[in-house]
Design an enzyme around this catalytic site. Structure first.
Site: not given
Length: 318
Positions: A189, A287
């Site tokens: 991320s 994610h």
């Protein structure tokens, strides 16, 4: 969960990508919030059959951020060339999820030294500190116009990189036989964004593992810098971008159309330049789950024989 690689038909000039599955770009509202419950004992506290651990504390130059860095050293003797070594961001969460089963797998190859760079907190993530440390200044947005997570101070990646390379790494590697040709960096991320920025800005590491980099949070201008690279400056480095395919019902792709075109152009240019880069797709992972899957894959990769990558750009000299 293992990554699926996509290969070009041109040997030694491969860059692996699958744009239909590429979901690097996401809007703020479609990301699930991370689990921020306090952590319990980790593998360093419990002990391992295969590794021994130590922890060291560091402070930022301005004294506002405080780091806890765990170093995991294999219980086996280092090979003549030295141990591979992987620096891993969001170290608190990494240590919470590292287990002896994975360490056993690593020990069956060429086990790397693992350096988990975290913060002095009992939470899995220090959200304010990582937002500053992992984001590049040039692409930083005017966060005072935003709310929530985007109101956090950003743009400190150069300062953090200097701390990592000049203070943290020399300290943790002191007294260890390290193979500098197999020194890697992993992040997810914002951490993946830091890895991509570091691939552009530093040659301290050889392998760069960028997992689900947050390019869609106002940082897609970083792609312009990627496009402009001179390949001969990247011959000694290897870049792996790791991303999960959108799961059923995941609407993130609808926010990605504009930047996906930029990514396609960027990957094509890198491919034509022969830059040593790969794309690893993780089917059906979103994610959040990419955190675990990608750090495990990075560790397995750097411990394997294929960790000594040869640069594709050598072909350009013909």
């Amino acid at each position: 969960m293992y990554a699926r690689e996509y290969r070009s038909t041109r040997p030694h000039k491969a860059i692996f990508f699958h744009l239909s599955c590429l979901t690097l770009i996401c809007s703020a509202q479609v990301y699930a919030k991370p689990d921020m419950r306090p952590l319990g004992p980790n593998i360093a506290d419990k002990g391992s059959v295969f590794y021994h651990f130590s922890a060291t504390s560091f402070d930022s130059v301005d004294g506002t951020r405080h780091y806890r860095v765990w170093t995991a050293v294999p219980n086996t003797t280092a090979p003549a060339s030295g141990y591979p070594i992987l620096y891993m961001l969001d170290g608190n969460a990494v240590m919470d999820r590292l287990d002896d089963e994975l360490l056993k797998q690593l020990s069956e190859k060429t086990p790397p030294v693992i350096v988990a760079v975290g913060y002095q907190t009992n939470l899995p993530f220090d959200l304010n500190s990582r937002a500053y440390d992992y984001t590049p200044a040039a692409e930083s947005r005017k966060t005072d116009l935003h709310s929530g997570r985007f109101s956090r101070k950003s743009g400190g990646s150069n300062n953090f990189r200097q701390l990592l390379e000049t203070r943290i790494a020399p300290k943790v590697e002191q007294g260890l036989n390290i193979d500098r040709q197999r020194r890697g960096l992993w992040g997810h991320s914002y951490g993946g964004l830091f890895v991509l920025d570091s691939w552009l800005s530093s040659s301290y590491f050889r392998s760069y593992y960028s997992a689900s980099p947050s390019l869609g949070r106002g940082y897609d201008a970083l792609l312009s810098r990627v496009t402009a690279v001179e390949p001969l400056q990247f011959c000694t480095k290897h870049l792996a971008i790791m991303e999960g395919s959108a799961t059923q019902g995941d609407n993130r792709e609808t926010h990605a159309v504009g930047v996906l075109s930029k990514i396609h152009t960027t990957l094509t240019i890198l491919k034509d330049k022969g830059v040593n880069a790969v794309f690893w797709d993780f089917p059906n992972l979103g994610h959040g789950p990419m955190f675990n899957a990608s750090f495990r894959q990075a560790l397995l990769d750097i411990s394997g024989e294929n960790a000594n990558y040869t640069a594709g750009c050598h072909e350009l000299s013909h």
